[in-house]
Design a protein around this motif. Structure first.
Motif, short mmCIF file in Angstrom:
data_model
loop_
_atom_site.label_atom_id
_atom_site.label_comp_id
_atom_site.label_asym_id
_atom_site.label_seq_id
_atom_site.Cartn_x
_atom_site.Cartn_y
_atom_site.Cartn_z
N ARG B 283 0.87 -1.17 0.00
CA ARG B 283 0.00 0.00 0.00
C ARG B 283 0.90 1.22 0.00
N ILE B 348 -11.17 2.25 -5.93
CA ILE B 348 -12.42 2.71 -5.32
C ILE B 348 -12.35 2.61 -3.79
N GLN B 351 -10.71 5.39 -2.26
CA GLN B 351 -11.52 6.61 -2.22
C GLN B 351 -12.62 6.49 -1.17
N VAL B 352 -13.30 5.36 -1.19
CA VAL B 352 -14.42 5.13 -0.28
C VAL B 352 -14.20 3.81 0.44
N PRO B 353 -13.57 3.84 1.59
CA PRO B 353 -13.22 2.58 2.26
C PRO B 353 -14.43 1.68 2.53
N GLU B 354 -15.60 2.30 2.72
CA GLU B 354 -16.79 1.50 3.04
C GLU B 354 -17.18 0.57 1.89
N MET B 356 -15.64 -1.52 0.73
CA MET B 356 -15.06 -2.84 1.01
C MET B 356 -16.12 -3.93 1.15
N VAL B 357 -17.33 -3.55 1.56
CA VAL B 357 -18.37 -4.57 1.74
C VAL B 357 -18.71 -5.26 0.42
N LEU B 358 -18.31 -4.67 -0.70
CA LEU B 358 -18.62 -5.29 -2.00
C LEU B 358 -17.50 -6.20 -2.48
N LEU B 359 -16.50 -6.41 -1.63
CA LEU B 359 -15.37 -7.27 -2.00
C LEU B 359 -15.82 -8.62 -2.57
#
Lengths: 262, 397
Positions: B283, B348, B351-354, B356-359
């Protein structure tokens, strides 16, 4: 008693039909090929996740709609008997879902246990995977029956059912992601959590990922995620939501069935 | 003439401190097995203080265990426990203050606050010690091996666990850390601050609260270390912060939330490292220039590379990527199509850590694929132009 009898009839009927075996054979071959290519059980389980979360809903949907339209005459015959409608349709629903779930569990269970999943560390991951596959089958068969009951036109019914699947599997995630990007300046954690709970496919995916130790990646995102995904709270919440997801289409189907003029 | 002074129940000396007070420069103090309830034992002249069969020194929560001061001191073979815990002073089992050419060897330190603390010392060896603490919070735990303003030190073969930081370096230069095993520490397995020209190699760092941190240092060489299972919500395999001119070669990064977190670090070479099953392998945050990755293996990481910012001088060449799907028509061993290690979804999530739920959802697979076919969002210059077709043979330890 009535319910049990109807479930038995439906399952017996399905056991005579080709499709149950095709479905079983499909999963069996899939499991075999996956294991043949991967050799590594834990990796095969990850690959299987994608298949379970996408394919079981699709097959459940198609099968549910198809079964209803094909057995319309049989249902009408039964309706003429002194049977409660709730029992009759619940029986149909449980029968179809159960036989599909059995095909899934046996179809994948046999090849994986031949490769020794029972004695490996991923047995629980695998079990969760199968349970979730079962849940998804129940949910989407329920939704399919609702659509079929609401539409007497076969083509329309099929179309709507497929669209429903597409909406849950792909379109929803796209809109969800757009929403997240659009409102990125706001605190989004709770919104993101809520968004996941609303879609059974997303919910199942998260549940499996939690088993597969991706919890840390989720927790990295923020405090709320950490609390939910880092503890058993997430698991319990997700399973609760899944149960609710089974219950809602079922009741919806019964509601339609009670009002329908056959 | 150097003599030998014995310490035991039936000897002339029954206390270690008493024996040391009577000893002459160059003497050997032999301590026989037994329990010695002593604390703040001053070793202030050139002596060999050697325990036979690990005599026990019970500090009884009263300050330091041993305090070493002077030059040419050897301390060896004791078991030291119950060091006082304090929020004001850094009580250690062994305090080394302004020493040159000392050896601290083969100690068993249990229930330590600080383990071995060296200040303003040089040319010392800290070797084959076992140091453990009681698992506490970050605020009230101490470090295993703590060096402050030292140079030419050698930290070798120690096992440190359940402390705050396993090994801590602050203002330490020209020193070597090798073959240590630092695990289950509350914070970092190894922590570097303002320490230049050091190297660490062949160490194992695992299950530490936040992995290993190397900060504000220059000319650090890291070789053949293993960073693994630093798997938690705030864990790194290796955290680089304001590092210049370092080399990171032949290391293993396995199952960490983030393999290497690079923040404001410049002129760093990463070669022949193995990144396997990490959340993010690498990272890269802002203000990092001339980071060159070559001949590394990236195997089955959830994200290979995350990158914030637009301009970059990060270079990837000849790495092996398990996600690479290109071909090699000219058979030179390198793929003909460049590999883009930053996926759209990784962009993405940055930009928008949330998100992550779509991993691993189908939709994310689709957009990643379309981005791969025609890149729009991910940085153009962040590519591996010569991705290797076969994984490098990096020996697994």
């Amino acid at each position: 008693m009535q319910l049990y009898k109807i479930v038995r009839y439906v399952i017996r009927d399905l056991l005579r039909s080709r499709w149950t075996y095709v479905y079983f054979a499909f999963y069996y071959l899939l499991g075999m090929v996956l294991l043949f290519i991967n050799r590594d059980l834990s990796k095969a389980v990850i690959t299987l996740m994608n298949i379970i979360t996408i394919l079981t809903p699709l097959i459940g949907t198609v099968f549910g709609v198809m079964y209803y339209y094909n057995s319309r005459e049989f249902i009408q015959l039964l309706l003429a008997q002194p049977l409660r409608r709730d029992m009759l349709f619940s029986g149909q629903y449980i029968g179809v879902s159960l036989s599909l779930s059995l095909s899934l569990i046996l179809g994948l269970g046999i090849p994986f246990s031949m490769y020794g999943v029972l004695y490996s560390g991923v047995i629980w991951d695998f079990a969760v995977l199968l349970v979730i596959g079962g849940f998804l089958t129940f949910i989407f068969v329920g939704l399919a029956l609702v659509v079929a009951l609401a539409n007497d036109n076969r083509i329309k019914g099929f179309g709507y059912a497929i669209f429903l699947w597409l909406a849950f599997a792909v379109v929803y995630d796209g809109l969800f992601l757009l929403g997240l990007l659009y409102f990125r300046d706001y605190p989004l954690e709770k919104f993101a959590l809520g968004g996941v709970l609303v879609n059974p496919i997303d919910l199942s995916r998260i549940l499996i990922l939690l088993k597969l130790d991706i919890a840390a990646l989720m927790g990295f995102t923020g405090a709320v995620f950490k609390k939910v995904f880092g503890t058993s709270v997430g698991m319990i919440m997700a399973f609760g939501a899944l149960l609710l997801w089974v219950w809602i289409p079922w009741q919806l189907m019964l509601w339609y069935a009670r009002r329908k003029d056959f | 003439m150097a003599g030998t002074i014995r310490v035991c129940d039936t000897c002339r000396f029954q206390s270690i401190a008493g024996a040391i007070a009577q000893a002459n420069k160059g003497d050997t103090v032999l301590v026989y097995p037994g329990v010695y309830r002593e604390s703040n034992i001053q070793v202030d002249k050139s002596l060999y203080v050697v325990g036979i069969n690990y005599p026990r020194v019970d500090v009884q929560q009263q300050g330091y265990g041993f305090v070493l001061k002077g030059d040419s001191i050897t301390l060896k073979g004791f078991e030291i426990y119950d060091v006082e815990q304090s929020y004001v002073k850094e009580y250690a089992a062994v305090l080394v203050r302004r020493c040159t050419t000392f050896v601290v060897e083969d100690l068993r330190i249990r229930r330590a606050f600080f383990g071995i603390l060296a200040e303003k010392s040089s040319s010392g060896v800290i070797r084959d010690n076992r140091i453990s603490g009681v698992y506490r919070t970050e605020a009230d735990a101490g470090n295993g091996i703590h060096l402050w303003h030292c140079k030419h030190m050698r930290i070798e073969g120690n096992v440190v666990h359940h402390m705050r930081d396993g090994i801590y370096f602050e203002f330490v230069s020209r020193s070597v850390i090798e073959h240590n095993h630092s695990h289950d520490n509350v914070r970092y397995g190894l922590h570097f601050m303002f320490s230049n020209n050091d190297e660490y190699h062949d160490n194992i760092f695992e299950r530490n609260g936040a992995g290993v941190a190397v900060m504000f240092s220059k000319y650090i060489h890291m070789r053949r270390n293993v960073f693994r299972d630093n798997w938690g919500v705030a864990s790194y395999g290796l955290l680089l912060k304001e590092i210049y001119d370092a080399t990171i070669t032949d290391n293993h990064f396995i199952r960490n939330t983030i393999g290497i977190n690079i923040d404001g670090s410049t002129r760093i070479r990463y070669e022949r490292n193995l990144f396997q099953a990490n959340g993010w392998a690498v990272r890269i945050l802002g203000a990092s220039y001339q980071n060159d990755f070559s001949e590394n293996n990236f195997l089955h990481n959830t994200f290979d590379v995350a990158f914030s910012g637009r301009e970059t001088t990060v270079r990837f060449v000849r790495n092996y990527w398990s996600d690479y799907t290109g071909y090699d028509l000219d058979r030179d061993g390198y793929g003909d199509v460049p590999y883009r290690p930053v996926k759209l979804f990784s962009y993405i999530v940055n930009q928008v850590p949330e998100a992550m739920v779509l991993l691993r959802s189908l939709f994310v697979g689709l957009i990643n694929f379309s981005e791969k076919v025609s890149p729009v969002f991910t940085p153009d210059n962040l590519v591996d132009s010569k991705p290797a077709m076969r994984a490098y043979d990096i020996e697994v330890r």
